[in-house]
Motif scaffolding. Structure first.
Motif, PDB file in Angstrom:
ATOM      1  N   HIS A 130       0.820  -1.227   0.000  1.00 37.98           N
ATOM      2  CA  HIS A 130       0.000   0.000   0.000  1.00 37.98           C
ATOM      3  C   HIS A 130       0.850   1.272   0.000  1.00 37.98           C
ATOM      4  O   HIS A 130       0.482   2.267  -0.615  1.00 37.98           O
ATOM      5  N   ASN A 131       1.976   1.247   0.699  1.00 40.88           N
ATOM      6  CA  ASN A 131       2.814   2.443   0.750  1.00 40.88           C
ATOM      7  C   ASN A 131       3.517   2.696  -0.579  1.00 40.88           C
ATOM      8  O   ASN A 131       3.529   3.819  -1.089  1.00 40.88           O
ATOM      9  N   ARG A 134       1.335   3.873  -3.330  1.00 42.78           N
ATOM     10  CA  ARG A 134       0.995   5.294  -3.209  1.00 42.78           C
ATOM     11  C   ARG A 134       2.124   6.169  -3.759  1.00 42.78           C
ATOM     12  O   ARG A 134       1.877   7.202  -4.385  1.00 42.78           O
ATOM     13  N   ILE A 138       1.755   8.792  -6.873  1.00 41.53           N
ATOM     14  CA  ILE A 138       2.127  10.210  -6.773  1.00 41.53           C
ATOM     15  C   ILE A 138       3.135  10.563  -7.864  1.00 41.53           C
ATOM     16  O   ILE A 138       3.011  11.593  -8.533  1.00 41.53           O
ATOM     17  N   VAL A 254       7.788   7.262   2.181  1.00 47.29           N
ATOM     18  CA  VAL A 254       6.951   6.458   3.073  1.00 47.29           C
ATOM     19  C   VAL A 254       7.777   5.948   4.235  1.00 47.29           C
ATOM     20  O   VAL A 254       8.948   5.621   4.106  1.00 47.29           O
TER      21      VAL A 254
ATOM     22  N   PRO C 259      -4.438   4.850   5.461  1.00 52.65           N
ATOM     23  CA  PRO C 259      -4.298   3.820   4.411  1.00 52.65           C
ATOM     24  C   PRO C 259      -2.850   3.599   3.987  1.00 52.65           C
ATOM     25  O   PRO C 259      -2.525   2.562   3.415  1.00 52.65           O
ATOM     26  N   ASN C 260      -1.999   4.558   4.247  1.00 50.25           N
ATOM     27  CA  ASN C 260      -0.584   4.415   3.911  1.00 50.25           C
ATOM     28  C   ASN C 260       0.200   5.448   4.702  1.00 50.25           C
ATOM     29  O   ASN C 260      -0.394   6.307   5.357  1.00 50.25           O
ATOM     30  N   THR C 261       1.523   5.352   4.628  1.00 55.20           N
ATOM     31  CA  THR C 261       2.366   6.257   5.402  1.00 55.20           C
ATOM     32  C   THR C 261       2.979   7.360   4.531  1.00 55.20           C
ATOM     33  O   THR C 261       3.864   8.084   5.000  1.00 55.20           O
ATOM     34  N   ALA C 262       2.539   7.461   3.293  1.00 53.47           N
ATOM     35  CA  ALA C 262       3.173   8.410   2.372  1.00 53.47           C
ATOM     36  C   ALA C 262       3.004   9.858   2.826  1.00 53.47           C
ATOM     37  O   ALA C 262       1.910  10.276   3.177  1.00 53.47           O
ATOM     38  N   GLU C 263       4.100  10.579   2.809  1.00 56.77           N
ATOM     39  CA  GLU C 263       4.091  12.026   3.009  1.00 56.77           C
ATOM     40  C   GLU C 263       4.528  12.689   1.709  1.00 56.77           C
ATOM     41  O   GLU C 263       5.600  12.379   1.176  1.00 56.77           O
ATOM     42  N   ILE C 264       3.693  13.604   1.240  1.00 57.50           N
ATOM     43  CA  ILE C 264       3.922  14.236  -0.050  1.00 57.50           C
ATOM     44  C   ILE C 264       4.319  15.691   0.208  1.00 57.50           C
ATOM     45  O   ILE C 264       3.580  16.431   0.844  1.00 57.50           O
ATOM     46  N   ARG C 271       1.751  16.789   2.989  1.00 53.68           N
ATOM     47  CA  ARG C 271       0.391  16.268   2.997  1.00 53.68           C
ATOM     48  C   ARG C 271       0.389  14.754   3.131  1.00 53.68           C
ATOM     49  O   ARG C 271       1.304  14.085   2.660  1.00 53.68           O
ATOM     50  N   ASP C 273      -2.615  11.285   3.138  1.00 55.26           N
ATOM     51  CA  ASP C 273      -4.001  10.925   2.865  1.00 55.26           C
ATOM     52  C   ASP C 273      -4.806  10.937   4.156  1.00 55.26           C
ATOM     53  O   ASP C 273      -4.262  10.814   5.255  1.00 55.26           O
TER      54      ASP C 273
END
Lengths: 340, 340, 340, 340
Positions: A130-131, A134, A138, A254, C259-264, C271, C273
């Protein structure tokens, strides 16, 4: 196509994971399993799951026309013969990574797959995490622009045993191959040159096996983007699996997954539990998803998401890294098997 | 020693920062400033701060026996002459980084310092950052064991202008030199071999100046530990300054500093403000602390915390990186000026 | 006891979730389902899962001696009759929350359960959530000392429809009842006095239904500890489920699941999710775990983890909150049904 | 107006902080200090900072026409007399919180201020904290819509001594008064009804002093929005200062400030250092900023940012909370001093 009937080659840990995942999907049916060590326990385990055919040799059921796909979950040195066997029988193939440790053999396998007109998916399960999905989304969306730097950290909680190490193909082919694939996946680019450094810092057994336990690889991509991968065989705090893509318009990174979000505050500081311990915990859902995608693609006549060429490219990168470490200098990545 | 009387050479942005920081300490007094562009405005600025001596040439006040220390905040190509001048006058010296862009000249400066028996502190301000100091403490405590992998990310929010680039000495001497010092600082180790890759991805002006704007360096330390540094001249989200040390007993990493901790939750996701924009915001306290430490060490007769040898080693690493990029292969780091 | 055979009353969304979760466990077998709206589609759905008995009325199979346990997943106003029916038939019972909206009826149901000597587990699924379990563990370990303040945030992503609101029993019995149970669970204490305030801020339909959509409750526990619960029917950023316990020796708090650990990171800020959207996503594993624990306790002859008294206490708290809101003052919580 | 000349009443800890902050600004000059315990040490401390007038009694310099503003940093029971004195002398006034512990006295003070036509700023320093300012900005921007729920956590690292407790005015007037102001500040609303609960859980000395050490207050605002404040006199992990505003369009929350961002990963979990220890560390910048804003407003002839009415409203809320705790029921907040 409706329900896809599947045969499983190799009923070890990963084979059983695939069986259980396939049985949770509505459109797959596991009808046969082979394993050279098949015994009464396996037979019973299979029977409880409604699988009637359990053999020592996959050849016994490979020509069953009801079977449309096989999962190859046996040791790496058997992958290529089984791919050829399955391709000849007209079965679609899911094969664990790496396809083989010799790119020439991998090339033969891909040739057989192509000649048979079947599909081959390689088990780069992390693409289904999932990470990392994502991150891919992006990057693909263009939100962070052109990738400039790709950073991948991949560290295991503890090293495997000596026998595993001896037959592993080395850290680049056994462990970093996932990261080579990840680098291609998230960047959408091909490696041109690879430079590796490595050390034995965790356990001298790696040196005895002609391997390293700590390795860093730098990748130059065609666009000028640069990739960095660091691997260690032992992170005492658990499985460390992080990826970051830095681009002209921003960055996306992530963190690891954790068993819970609890933060505990005491006089001694603020503490949380360690990340999920290892790949079975972290990639539990990713294993299910890669099998689901494989079956769905076959059922709907679409191309599978990670194909033989993806398997080949990661192997070419692993070979380049091993050669770079040996030579002490950057090494070009062969661009395709045609260059072999 | 009581209060240390200080002269400042160079009254540009960084010179003024040092003056204001010194004036907030109880045990330092700025008594003289020199700048070739000294004008009425500077004279007034100085007068408001109680500094009576403002000259175009530091030589005018260098022999004032009341002055015990000088801060050299002038352009890099003037550092070595001023070090020699100050050393000859028996002043302790704080010099901005790098000492020079030629290690042979740096060696001469260190020789002069040694001969004069004065102290020299180099302006590696990041060693005084609260985050990096905490990394150093954790590593030094032994809590995370022997360092295996050191990762340093250092990205600027936007590139400097062309004239700056042309005289900067290149990305390794101008920008990554901080990270070379950081790698030594947090690991406590010396570099043996350096391998660099670089690209022009941000702005073609870097290529025109014979420079790159995106660079990744791999460092092999004497112990087998491996360092990784990535630099970019343009991170659109702001100054990105992170360090991570992974060791046999664990890991410690620091994130960026942010202007606040607010998390804003809307239908579009969870958002926070960008990191502190650039070095003046991020290292505001670190600049004050390096000056405080310098003065305190002089006042108490202790060794200053970042000395000439530290300056030299970082320059040797920058030179090796530049050579590695030029040659396309790993390059050994000269272990000391003696090897020059 | 081996495999526990189970009948399911009510085949709506939550009934189906329980069926699928039970079928994933090795020691449970769903053998019968009843639903007043049972039709061919349900029959087929059940048949695909190997469930042969599908009736409109649970009474048709309730006396089957092979069935050891029932799950009551029907509308709340049918819970008590079904509990009496199942208890009379000697079946162990899993009943969704709340047992009923009238504590006198709940008392009758508990009486019937007691008389029959069967076990009753109430569906407070959140006790099985990985985050809240970790809070409970930390509090129970004594690491943070005696609880002083318990804070629970519980906000839904969007309000239910008018017909649901009208028959819901109001925000305290329908929504905050989970939080009342959570307050008891994490603190290990009983409520003495409850004070509620509430407003209609989300949608005037709540006012038309004699309900509120925003509510805050303060709980005084026997020890002097204080609980705070805040509910909203509409958090545009998604399901907000956080708990914090502050005690004499520290604090433990949990954040939402994402839902995930992504940092944008872009020019516009950093940001991530939004949290998992609603209870099906967030408590997916908790639903499976509560059923697993129920079956395991029956199979091993242990007490089930959330019993009828737990159900009763939460209802008494909900009643007190509703009365407090009506009266505009704190209201004592009846300590047990005996006080009724 | 140019530079504002300032007299300071009370040279304790907070008085000295204001002096040092004022001296760092360009447009303020501290010219006089009074303290009934003024001694040689204070005289010397002042002299080092260029302050020549040091008296035991502020009246000695209050009529100096050069002085335009005073800071009242003396004990609370002296605030009103000093406000009257300063107002009568035509000085603008910065007064620490609370203005007094009796709203009738506060009203008299405000009357005197109004009659004199001077400005009065109350020392609600937290409005100037970088985190809470960001919350205010986000709420004011409308991005999260209408506020529905405001949650404020405010916990001290350790309780004060008994003598302080006895003269503190109680937890609501001494400690929670900051949070009452914060609730008004971030919501932009006025309290209508307040309900308080409290316990003695930290130290029995609070009970002996007729006070509580743990308190929770619920606030009903005019719009129907609800506020929640929780206070504890002892959080072993350090100063806990968090605010969250939940609204119709989203939410914004702030976490504590930490001394660094280091995360330490070992076999025992992931750990970070505790938050900044207490108000001097956390609100260091906020103290400087409130003084800067006060002076800037005077210099530019603008209204000061936290006025007497703000001070009054917070006191009215504290009084209502104390009464609610005493009566065991919600209590209306008097809307203004006119209602007194």
């Amino acid at each position: 196509m409706g329900t896809i009937k599947v045969g499983i080659i190799g009923a070890g840990r990963i084979g059983k994971i695939h069986i259980e995942n396939l049985q949770r999907q509505g459109n797959a049916e596991v009808v046969a399993v082979s394993d050279p060590f098949a015994d009464e326990a396996l037979r019973q385990w299979a029977a409880e799951r409604g699988i009637r055919t359990v053999t020592k040799d996959a050849a016994e059921w490979m020509d069953d026309p009801a079977i449309q796909a096989v999962f190859i979950c046996s040791p790496t040195d058997t992958h290529v013969p089984f791919i050829k066997l399955a391709a000849a029988a007209g079965k679609h193939i899911f094969c664990e990574k790496p396809i083989s440790m010799e790119v020439s053999q991998t090339a033969e396998a891909l040739e057989a797959v192509k000649a048979a007109g079947v599909q081959l998916q390689v088990g780069f399960n992390r693409r289904f995490d999932h990470n990392f999905k994502r991150i891919k989304e992006i990057v693909s969306s263009g939100e962070i622009g052109q990738p400039h730097i790709v950073k991948i950290t991949s560290r295991d909680p503890s090293p495997p045993g000596e026998s595993y190490i001896r037959s592993s193909g080395g850290i680049f082919m056994d462990m970093m191959i996932h990261d080579f694939d990840m680098a291609r996946y998230v960047s959408g680019e091909e490696a041109v040159t690879i430079s590796a450094v490595g050390s034995v810092l965790v356990d001298p057994v790696f040196e005895q096996c002609g391997d390293v336990d700590t390795a860093v690889v730098t990748i130059q991509f065609a666009s000028g983007a640069i990739g960095i991968i660091d691997n260690s065989r032992k992170a005492v705090y658990g499985y460390d699996q992080r990826v970051e893509v830095f681009g002209s318009g921003g960055a996306v990174g992530v963190n690891n997954d954790y068993p819970n979000t609890a933060e505990i505050h005491t006089e001694d500081g603020v503490r949380r539990d360690n990340p999920l311990h290892f790949f079975l915990e972290r990639y539990n859902e990713a294993y299910a998803d890669e099998a689901r995608q494989f079956i769905a693609c076959l059922a709907e006549g679409r191309q599978v998401p990670v194909n033989g060429e993806d398997g080949m490219q990661a192997e070419l990168m692993a070979c380049a890294a091993a050669e770079s470490l040996r030579l002490g200098r950057p090494v070009p990545v062969k661009l395709s098997i045609a260059a072999e």
